[in-house]
Write a protein that holds these residues in place. Structure first.
Motif, PDB file in Angstrom:
ATOM      1  N   TYR A 209       0.021  -4.808  -0.992  1.00 42.75           N
ATOM      2  CA  TYR A 209       0.771  -4.946   0.094  1.00 42.75           C
ATOM      3  C   TYR A 209       1.207  -5.852  -0.106  1.00 42.75           C
ATOM      4  CZ  TYR A 209      -1.711 -10.566  -0.615  1.00 42.75           C
ATOM      5  OH  TYR A 209      -1.606 -10.901  -0.816  1.00 42.75           O
ATOM      6  N   THR A 288       3.610  -6.925   3.968  1.00 44.61           N
ATOM      7  CA  THR A 288       2.168  -5.998   4.905  1.00 44.61           C
ATOM      8  C   THR A 288       2.244  -5.110   5.890  1.00 44.61           C
ATOM      9  OG1 THR A 288       0.961  -8.493   4.193  1.00 44.61           O
ATOM     10  CG2 THR A 288      -0.458  -6.125   5.268  1.00 44.61           C
ATOM     11  N   LEU A 292       1.823  -2.307   3.070  1.00 46.73           N
ATOM     12  CA  LEU A 292       0.469  -1.529   3.271  1.00 46.73           C
ATOM     13  C   LEU A 292       0.421  -0.201   4.971  1.00 46.73           C
ATOM     14  CD1 LEU A 292      -2.362  -1.746   1.987  1.00 46.73           C
ATOM     15  CD2 LEU A 292      -2.715  -3.710   4.455  1.00 46.73           C
TER      16      LEU A 292
ATOM     17  N   ASP B 216      -4.142  -8.383   9.177  1.00 42.29           N
ATOM     18  CA  ASP B 216      -4.977  -7.914   8.199  1.00 42.29           C
ATOM     19  C   ASP B 216      -6.899  -9.112   8.881  1.00 42.29           C
ATOM     20  OD1 ASP B 216      -3.689 -10.673   7.331  1.00 42.29           O
ATOM     21  OD2 ASP B 216      -5.471 -10.761   6.368  1.00 42.29           O
TER      22      ASP B 216
END
Lengths: 494, 274
Positions: A209, A288, A292, B216
């Motif tokens: 990430y 990220t 990711l 996330d």
């Protein structure tokens, strides 16, 4: 590493023969190799094309021949995972590249990663004989490490390190970044049944990430993960230990030891006016999204703001990664804003050099004070002031102090805040008995990496607050060694 | 894992999914959420859990189609699998015996409110619930809400069902009638803002469950940050529920629009594809 083994290795016939083949003077007269790089004009167009191209065989062997194969290899003292550096380098010199790769894998689970992202200039290479005694440039240990690991990967003849007979003892890692992977690799070699639990949908933690592909391609990480898989490490994504299942649940399933490598978690902000406007985000979020979630590609559902005038606040590697990513996503101006001078920047010299070559502007000795936005709340301007360096502070670096009347404004449409992270509270919040510091880091015995709960060990950023890939890996290695001892003693007593 | 067991349309845009995930079904608590991802190029997005059956090993999600990701989720049929599903995340609701709880749910916010009123009821509280929507078709989970409420009031903007008026009108009526010890509100940010202003006027402690943008969901990205009492908070690990009277709702509303342009473009491309 055991000095007797080192000595024995060094006294092997081929090593002695290799040492006598070239005179010391000749070796030391060879200039350090330069890393071939992709041209800046080309590389800024690609998020996923690696900047460093790697050494070719001739370059690697010539560089390897600079190494003096010292009787007392001080370079190894600088390596947190104690790689047998002369052994692998001398194998490169004699052309046994797969042997070199095998030597790396004796103690490192991620050699192709370390060869790319370790700050060698502060570790092994800082302790090199050339630096210590000759005041010359160190042997390019990092480049050579990468060469050997890449050679093995490209050869298709990957050697899987041997593992002890399975002991059927289950251990788990919480997180799948460098510290956890290093721990997992060492434990599986010792015969343990290792499961790596990861909260995200991909294994690799910050390697996936955080660090962009132009520095560390995902394929390189995946290859190292594949090796761990072949050694028997199990991987479980989408699993938050302490939440999806509790530690007690896992203990009931037979897990005897846990390594907590849950990483750095919460990004820090500066707490200045306007910081919550849209278009201002943490480097964690920005990286990220791009790394990711692949947000810059057209077929990804994840959006990312492609700024034209991008300011990145901070002077570390994460700041460099962010600002260089912004350039690759089409920024016309990409600016580093750092409150100290370039000399104090924590980023690797190589990253700063690459950033400058690519056209990143450096506004050092500048500090953001406030942000402004348009009517929709999207940032469009920031106010800063200039700084000067005063007396040294607790970190030993000269403290930046604002210069009176130096305020100025800067037009921006994207701001990335890369001023550090705080430890992730998720795991500690599930374990009331776990001792944590005032800052939220897990308290461990520094020699053993053992926490206040005996079967729980920890390492990496959740212990250090913010460190490097290789320090995290060193923690994982230490934790593995000591958890092994702990579990052995424990079973002996029962 | 993550298999869709059943799918039920509450309206054109609102769908209930029962999803197999025994671990989350067992470990989730009222107030928790999950992060989902549909397809290998999918984005990560949060949804508050609307219920769970630990015996069958399923969780219930209620999703409103607003963009690409929710469309992709709703396009899944029973037997299909959700690519990634992780949780439970966020702090659970602080459930205790406190007296009378006023629960207010707006639109699809009624779904995550259900496990909370169930828990408050089971903890021995008197629960009065107000559910509200634009019109009759958008009122969901009425029977389920009734089951765990001592009294249920339905409000619609156009008066097509229940009483005509906003959620706040229903709430104020209760507040004027009896002593309310705590209030919980879940719904669109604008609805929570006005509900919070109302309860502040009457000095009733109020929790609001926020639906911030997240990547996330574990504290790492900071996309979900909100100002609560002037302090920076992360919805994913410090929320999703906060003291409503301390939340800067205007800032929150502004932040929810942070990717509006990008979302609009993505939605247009997606609708052309299908």
């Amino acid at each position: 590493m055991n000095p007797d083994i080192l000595k024995e290795e060094r006294n092997k016939e081929w090593r002695s023969e290799l040492r006598s083949r070239i005179k010391a003077k000749e070796r030391t007269n060879i200039p350090r190799v330069k890393m071939p790089e992709l041209e800046p004009e080309i590389r800024v167009k690609y998020q996923n094309r690696e900047v460093n191209k790697g050494l070719d065989v001739a370059q690697a062997q010539r560089e390897a021949s600079r190494c003096m194969d010292c009787a007392n290899p001080t370079c190894m003292e600088g390596c947190p995972v104690s790689i047998n550096i002369p052994k692998f380098i001398k194998n490169i010199e004699r052309g046994e590249f797969l042997e070199a790769a095998a030597a790396l894998k004796e103690t490192s689970s991620l050699p192709a990663v370390c060869g790319r992202v370790c700050p060698q200039e502060k570790q092994c290479e800082a302790h090199c004989f050339y630096v210590d005694k000759l005041k010359k440039e160190a042997v390019a240990i990092g480049y050579l490490e990468r060469f050997a690991a890449d050679f093995e990967r490209d050869s298709g003849k990957s050697n899987i390190p041997g593992t002890a007979k399975p002991n059927r003892i289950k251990v788990a890692t919480v997180g799948s970044g460098p510290s956890a992977l290093s721990f997992a690799g060492d434990m599986v070699k010792l015969g343990y049944d290792v499961t790596v639990f990861e909260a995200l949908h991909e294994i690799g933690g910050v390697l996936k990430y955080g660090i962009p592909e132009f520095r560390l391609p995902n394929s390189v990480v995946d290859f190292e993960l594949e090796n761990l898989k072949k050694m028997g490490v199990k991987f479980q994504t989408n699993f938050i230990v302490g939440r999806t299942a509790s530690f007690d649940d896992l203990k009931a399933q037979g897990f005897k030891g846990f390594f907590i490598g849950s990483g750095a978690g919460l990004p820090r902000f500066m707490d200045i006016p306007g910081e919550n406007y849209n278009g201002i985000m943490s480097s964690n979020e920005y990286l990220t999204r791009v790394n990711l979630m692949d947000a810059s590609s057209d077929n990804s559902d994840t959006p990312v703001i492609k700024g034209k005038r991008v300011a990145v606040v901070g002077g570390g590697n994460t700041a460099m990664d962010s600002v260089r990513t912004a350039l690759r996503l089409g920024a016309e101006r990409a600016i580093i804003i750092y409150r100290r001078s370039e000399a104090e920047m924590p980023a690797r010299i190589e990253e700063v050099k690459h950033a400058k070559e690519e056209g990143v502007e450096f506004m050092t000795l500048c500090n953001p004070l406030e942000y402004f936005a348009d009517s929709k709340g999207r940032v469009n301007k920031m106010r800063l002031n200039k700084m000067e360096l005063g007396e040294p502070d607790a970190s030993g670096r000269r403290r930046p102090v604002p210069m009176e009347g130096s305020e100025f404004e800067l037009d921006v449409d994207l701001v990335i805040v890369a001023v550090g992270v705080s430890p992730n509270p998720l795991v500690p919040s599930c374990l009331p008995d776990l001792k944590v510091s005032r800052w939220g880091t897990i308290v461990v015995d520094e020699e053993k990496m053992q926490s206040s709960i005996p079967q729980m060990f920890a390492g990496g950023d959740i212990v250090r607050g913010g460190a490097t890939v290789i320090l995290a890996m060193g923690d994982g290695r230490k934790a593995a060694e000591n958890m092994h001892l702990h579990l052995k003693n424990h079973s002996a007593n029962h | 894992m993550n298999k869709i067991i059943s799918k039920e349309y509450f309206s054109d845009k609102v769908v209930k999914l029962v999803v197999e995930n025994p671990l989350i079904a067992r470990s989730r608590k009222p107030g928790n959420f999950v992060i989902l991802r549909i397809g290998e190029k999918g984005e990560r997005f949060p949804l508050t859990i609307a219920g769970a059956d630990p015996v069958k090993g399923t969780i219930t999600l209620v999703v409103q189609i607003v963009g690409v990701s929710s469309s992709k989720l709703v396009a899944l049929e029973p037997g299909d699998h959700i690519t990634d599903l992780v949780g439970p995340l966020g702090k659970p609701t602080d459930i205790r015996k406190i007296g009378t709880v006023l629960a207010a749910g707006g639109g699809v916010g009624v779904a995550p409110l259900l496990p909370i009123i169930e828990a408050f009821k089971k903890a021995g509280n008197r629960v009065v619930t107000v559910i509200a929507a634009r019109n009759k078709d958008l009122i969901i989970l009425e029977d389920e809400a009734k089951k765990w409420s001592d009294e249920l009031i339905i409000m619609t903007d156009d008066g097509s069902y229940g009483r005509k008026g906003l959620v706040t009108a229903g709430m104020e009526e209760i507040i004027l009638r009896e002593k309310i010890d705590e209030c919980i509100v879940i719904g669109p940010a604008i609805m929570m803002k006005f509900a919070s202003m109302l309860t502040k006027k009457y000095n009733i402690p109020t929790q609001a469950s926020l639906n911030s943008i997240m990547v996330d969901g574990t504290g790492m990205c900071g996309a979900c940050r909100v100002s609560v009492g002037g302090k920076l908070k992360f919805t994913c690990v410090e929320g999703p529920e906060f003291d409503a009277h301390q939340i800067d709702f205007d800032e929150m509303l502004m932040r929810l629009g942070g990717y509006k342009e990008e979302e609009k473009k993505a939605n247009e491309i997606y609708s052309q594809k299908i």
